[in-house]
Enzyme design. Sequence first.
Site, PDB file in Angstrom:
ATOM      1  N   ARG A 124       0.876  -1.264  -0.200  1.00 52.60           N
ATOM      2  CA  ARG A 124       0.001   0.094   0.111  1.00 52.60           C
ATOM      3  C   ARG A 124       0.804   1.288   0.071  1.00 52.60           C
ATOM      4  O   ARG A 124       0.517   2.356   0.094  1.00 52.60           O
ATOM      5  CB  ARG A 124      -0.912  -0.014   1.310  1.00 52.60           C
ATOM      6  CG  ARG A 124      -2.113  -0.933   1.169  1.00 52.60           C
ATOM      7  CD  ARG A 124      -3.051  -0.991   2.446  1.00 52.60           C
ATOM      8  NE  ARG A 124      -3.316   0.153   2.980  1.00 52.60           N
ATOM      9  CZ  ARG A 124      -2.706   0.581   4.211  1.00 52.60           C
ATOM     10  NH1 ARG A 124      -2.123  -0.371   4.871  1.00 52.60           N
ATOM     11  NH2 ARG A 124      -3.166   1.724   4.726  1.00 52.60           N
ATOM     12  N   LYS A 125       2.023   1.180  -0.185  1.00 50.66           N
ATOM     13  CA  LYS A 125       3.068   2.401  -0.301  1.00 50.66           C
ATOM     14  C   LYS A 125       3.176   2.694  -1.557  1.00 50.66           C
ATOM     15  O   LYS A 125       3.958   2.682  -2.483  1.00 50.66           O
ATOM     16  CB  LYS A 125       4.683   2.029  -0.033  1.00 50.66           C
ATOM     17  CG  LYS A 125       4.623   1.398   1.585  1.00 50.66           C
ATOM     18  CD  LYS A 125       6.030   1.014   1.861  1.00 50.66           C
ATOM     19  CE  LYS A 125       6.041   0.530   3.470  1.00 50.66           C
ATOM     20  NZ  LYS A 125       7.412  -0.056   3.693  1.00 50.66           N
ATOM     21  N   THR A 126       1.840   3.584  -1.884  1.00 48.92           N
ATOM     22  CA  THR A 126       1.656   4.022  -3.167  1.00 48.92           C
ATOM     23  C   THR A 126       1.221   5.687  -3.005  1.00 48.92           C
ATOM     24  O   THR A 126       1.228   6.147  -2.020  1.00 48.92           O
ATOM     25  CB  THR A 126       0.139   3.442  -3.730  1.00 48.92           C
ATOM     26  OG1 THR A 126      -0.917   3.735  -2.937  1.00 48.92           O
ATOM     27  CG2 THR A 126       0.578   1.812  -4.153  1.00 48.92           C
TER      28      THR A 126
END
Length: 271
Positions: A124-126
């Site tokens: 989820r490191k977007t």
Amino acid sequence: MLPESTVEDWLREDLGHHDVTNEVPGETTGRLVAKEPGIVAGLDAACAVFEYLDVRAERAAAAGDRVESGGTVLRVAGPAREVLRGERVAVNLAGHASGVATKTRRAVAAAREVDDAVTIAATRKTTPGLRGVEKRAVVAGGGDTHRLDLSHMVMVKDNHVAEMGLEGAVDHFRERASFATKIEVEVERPEDAPLAADAGADIVLLDNMTPDETAEAVAKLREHDDDTLAEASGGITVEDVPDYAATGVDVISMGSLTHSADTLDYSFRTG
């Protein structure tokens, strides 16, 4: 399908309130050309930008295709003013997405050299507002999206365990989640991997472990439970992938696929 409001926000950010630069009369054509080799992604988003501006857009490549330097991936035609207004946003989106896809393909290839069964996944490191573009780019590169948002899976992390204990945390979330929702438990020591499986984890996340520690954790988990998936994560680079693929994990998840991918260099040429 991208919402029009998303495209509007992208264009509004770039055009501002009084765009004089692109006040060019007449009709024109344009091509999106790669200046270096890589894996194509982001054309859906680029097309959505041009189509919002009533510019005809035609893909010359598909997501996941390899493009060589000088290769055309997108052609457009329409009013010169609108083609030019959409150019930079489209180039930025396609370049970023293609960079993500290219890095993902490299990671997948590195894993395949060791074990065909290992899955490379995103996290989820977007970039806020670009998760859909980036996750689709990961898929174009041969990777897995992992969870798209918090509703797709429960992840029990160290702060949950600190508050409720390992078994208590898993029981707490199992009572509240759908039967279809998987529960993943994060552990940081090899000896905790079978404990997480015992507590009811569907997936055990081996976080911030060295390859040797990861292999030890997988061995302990397999001795105890052969059905629970093992996932390695925590600062893993493309160069690290072979060492982690050799540990026996099922999944290697990498935040760097999205937060640290180089942009693929594209040029937009009119006329």
